[in-house]
Design a protein around this motif. Structure first.
Motif, PDB file in Angstrom:
ATOM      1  N   PRO A  24       0.808  -1.234   0.000  1.00 46.15           N
ATOM      2  CA  PRO A  24       0.000   0.000   0.000  1.00 46.15           C
ATOM      3  C   PRO A  24       0.838   1.280   0.000  1.00 46.15           C
ATOM      4  O   PRO A  24       0.399   2.307  -0.514  1.00 46.15           O
ATOM      5  N   SER A  25       2.060   1.215   0.531  1.00 49.93           N
ATOM      6  CA  SER A  25       2.900   2.425   0.561  1.00 49.93           C
ATOM      7  C   SER A  25       3.395   2.811  -0.828  1.00 49.93           C
ATOM      8  O   SER A  25       3.920   3.910  -1.018  1.00 49.93           O
ATOM      9  N   LEU A  26       3.240   1.912  -1.805  1.00 46.62           N
ATOM     10  CA  LEU A  26       3.659   2.217  -3.173  1.00 46.62           C
ATOM     11  C   LEU A  26       2.540   2.845  -4.004  1.00 46.62           C
ATOM     12  O   LEU A  26       2.699   3.072  -5.191  1.00 46.62           O
ATOM     13  N   VAL A  27       1.410   3.129  -3.370  1.00 45.58           N
ATOM     14  CA  VAL A  27       0.327   3.877  -4.023  1.00 45.58           C
ATOM     15  C   VAL A  27       0.448   5.309  -3.509  1.00 45.58           C
ATOM     16  O   VAL A  27       0.312   5.569  -2.317  1.00 45.58           O
ATOM     17  N   GLN A  28       0.789   6.215  -4.425  1.00 45.14           N
ATOM     18  CA  GLN A  28       1.103   7.591  -4.051  1.00 45.14           C
ATOM     19  C   GLN A  28       0.119   8.578  -4.675  1.00 45.14           C
ATOM     20  O   GLN A  28      -0.264   8.434  -5.821  1.00 45.14           O
ATOM     21  N   GLU A  29      -0.244   9.582  -3.894  1.00 45.14           N
ATOM     22  CA  GLU A  29      -1.070  10.669  -4.406  1.00 45.14           C
ATOM     23  C   GLU A  29      -0.140  11.729  -4.986  1.00 45.14           C
ATOM     24  O   GLU A  29       0.813  12.148  -4.338  1.00 45.14           O
ATOM     25  N   PRO A  37      -0.035  15.480  -7.262  1.00 46.96           N
ATOM     26  CA  PRO A  37      -0.816  16.592  -7.814  1.00 46.96           C
ATOM     27  C   PRO A  37      -0.823  16.529  -9.343  1.00 46.96           C
ATOM     28  O   PRO A  37       0.184  16.177  -9.959  1.00 46.96           O
ATOM     29  N   LEU A  38      -1.949  16.854  -9.926  1.00 43.69           N
ATOM     30  CA  LEU A  38      -2.045  16.851 -11.394  1.00 43.69           C
ATOM     31  C   LEU A  38      -1.051  17.812 -12.017  1.00 43.69           C
ATOM     32  O   LEU A  38      -0.619  17.616 -13.151  1.00 43.69           O
ATOM     33  N   SER A  39      -0.630  18.822 -11.263  1.00 43.87           N
ATOM     34  CA  SER A  39       0.358  19.779 -11.787  1.00 43.87           C
ATOM     35  C   SER A  39       1.714  19.103 -12.052  1.00 43.87           C
ATOM     36  O   SER A  39       2.530  19.629 -12.804  1.00 43.87           O
ATOM     37  N   ASP A  40       1.954  17.918 -11.445  1.00 45.57           N
ATOM     38  CA  ASP A  40       3.190  17.167 -11.715  1.00 45.57           C
ATOM     39  C   ASP A  40       3.181  16.529 -13.104  1.00 45.57           C
ATOM     40  O   ASP A  40       4.222  16.124 -13.597  1.00 45.57           O
ATOM     41  N   VAL A  99      -1.351   7.072  -7.979  1.00 44.08           N
ATOM     42  CA  VAL A  99      -0.482   6.290  -8.853  1.00 44.08           C
ATOM     43  C   VAL A  99       0.017   5.073  -8.084  1.00 44.08           C
ATOM     44  O   VAL A  99       0.562   5.197  -6.989  1.00 44.08           O
ATOM     45  N   ASP A 100      -0.181   3.898  -8.675  1.00 43.17           N
ATOM     46  CA  ASP A 100       0.230   2.636  -8.072  1.00 43.17           C
ATOM     47  C   ASP A 100       1.567   2.216  -8.677  1.00 43.17           C
ATOM     48  O   ASP A 100       1.652   1.916  -9.866  1.00 43.17           O
ATOM     49  N   PHE A 101       2.620   2.214  -7.849  1.00 40.64           N
ATOM     50  CA  PHE A 101       3.954   1.852  -8.308  1.00 40.64           C
ATOM     51  C   PHE A 101       4.293   0.385  -8.035  1.00 40.64           C
ATOM     52  O   PHE A 101       5.427  -0.034  -8.236  1.00 40.64           O
ATOM     53  N   ASN A 102       3.330  -0.412  -7.584  1.00 37.31           N
ATOM     54  CA  ASN A 102       3.548  -1.853  -7.423  1.00 37.31           C
ATOM     55  C   ASN A 102       3.734  -2.484  -8.801  1.00 37.31           C
ATOM     56  O   ASN A 102       3.233  -1.967  -9.808  1.00 37.31           O
ATOM     57  N   HIS A 103       4.443  -3.616  -8.845  1.00 37.68           N
ATOM     58  CA  HIS A 103       4.547  -4.354 -10.108  1.00 37.68           C
ATOM     59  C   HIS A 103       3.133  -4.738 -10.533  1.00 37.68           C
ATOM     60  O   HIS A 103       2.314  -5.132  -9.693  1.00 37.68           O
ATOM     61  N   PRO A 104       2.804  -4.638 -11.817  1.00 39.30           N
ATOM     62  CA  PRO A 104       1.440  -4.958 -12.268  1.00 39.30           C
ATOM     63  C   PRO A 104       0.992  -6.383 -11.924  1.00 39.30           C
ATOM     64  O   PRO A 104      -0.191  -6.642 -11.813  1.00 39.30           O
ATOM     65  N   LEU A 105       1.938  -7.304 -11.741  1.00 35.32           N
ATOM     66  CA  LEU A 105       1.574  -8.678 -11.391  1.00 35.32           C
ATOM     67  C   LEU A 105       1.602  -8.940  -9.887  1.00 35.32           C
ATOM     68  O   LEU A 105       1.356 -10.070  -9.455  1.00 35.32           O
ATOM     69  N   GLU A 114      -6.705   6.371  -9.768  1.00 32.45           N
ATOM     70  CA  GLU A 114      -7.819   7.264  -9.449  1.00 32.45           C
ATOM     71  C   GLU A 114      -7.422   8.679  -9.862  1.00 32.45           C
ATOM     72  O   GLU A 114      -6.252   9.046  -9.766  1.00 32.45           O
ATOM     73  N   ILE A 115      -8.402   9.464 -10.318  1.00 33.39           N
ATOM     74  CA  ILE A 115      -8.137  10.846 -10.701  1.00 33.39           C
ATOM     75  C   ILE A 115      -9.224  11.732 -10.091  1.00 33.39           C
ATOM     76  O   ILE A 115     -10.414  11.422 -10.199  1.00 33.39           O
ATOM     77  N   THR A 116      -8.788  12.801  -9.436  1.00 31.86           N
ATOM     78  CA  THR A 116      -9.724  13.811  -8.928  1.00 31.86           C
ATOM     79  C   THR A 116      -9.455  15.109  -9.687  1.00 31.86           C
ATOM     80  O   THR A 116      -8.633  15.135 -10.612  1.00 31.86           O
ATOM     81  N   ASP A 117     -10.086  16.186  -9.264  1.00 31.59           N
ATOM     82  CA  ASP A 117      -9.868  17.474  -9.923  1.00 31.59           C
ATOM     83  C   ASP A 117      -8.446  17.991  -9.725  1.00 31.59           C
ATOM     84  O   ASP A 117      -7.937  18.761 -10.551  1.00 31.59           O
TER      85      ASP A 117
END
Length: 157
Positions: free
Chosen positions: A77-82, A84-87, A123-129, A115-118
């Motif tokens: 779970p720590s590899l899921v990061q919020e 800002p859209l400005s990035d 962003v999930d940085f875990n390996h897709p598998l 997930e996307i908000t306004d």
């Protein structure tokens, strides 16, 4: 003769491989593309995938189902990061899109937009598998002489 050489630590290996989910959903495959060449121990594959290659010779084929922990582990779970859209100055993120991100050390990593908000994207940085059992299929094409430095590294680790 390389046809008789078994894969040992440090061996130069050329193979075709595929990773898929148990239901047959493909994740990656070299079978319709160029084969992969690497040295055993260079971290091309997860350790349990490397272990499955030891003792195989050119011409051998093998298919194994790896548990979640043998493959890419459980999602962290720590590899899921919020973020800002400005990035996202060069792109507009879309849900489930896989994007490349630059790390502070200059390396690149992949992330999936979950997930996307306004104002932000998750962003999930875990390996897709991660979190999945994986079917690992290999066909060994060639086994070359070991690289002595790879053998030394595997002994030390």
């Amino acid at each position: 003769m390389s046809q008789l050489r078994e894969i040992i630590p440090g061996s130069a290996v050329t193979l075709h491989f595929s990773l898929s989910l148990p239901d047959g959903t493909p994740a990656i495959s070299t079978f319709d593309d160029e084969p992969l060449s690497f040295y055993m121990g260079d971290k091309t594959f997860q350790p349990s995938m490397e272990i499955a290659l030891y003792g195989l010779k050119a011409g051998d084929e093998q298919t194994l189902t790896l548990t979640t922990n043998q493959a890419y582990g459980e999602p962290d779970p720590s590899l899921v990061q919020e973020m800002p859209l400005s990035d996202f100055t060069d792109a507009n993120p879309e849900l489930d899109q896989i994007m490349t991100f630059s790390l502070p050390e200059g390396e690149e990593t992949m992330g999936v937009i979950r997930e996307i908000t306004d104002t932000h994207a998750m962003v999930d940085f875990n390996h897709p598998l991660a979190g999945h059992e994986v079917v690992f299929t290999v066909k060994i094409l060639d086994v070359g002489l070991p690289d002595p430095t790879m053998i030394q590294d595997s002994i030390e680790n």
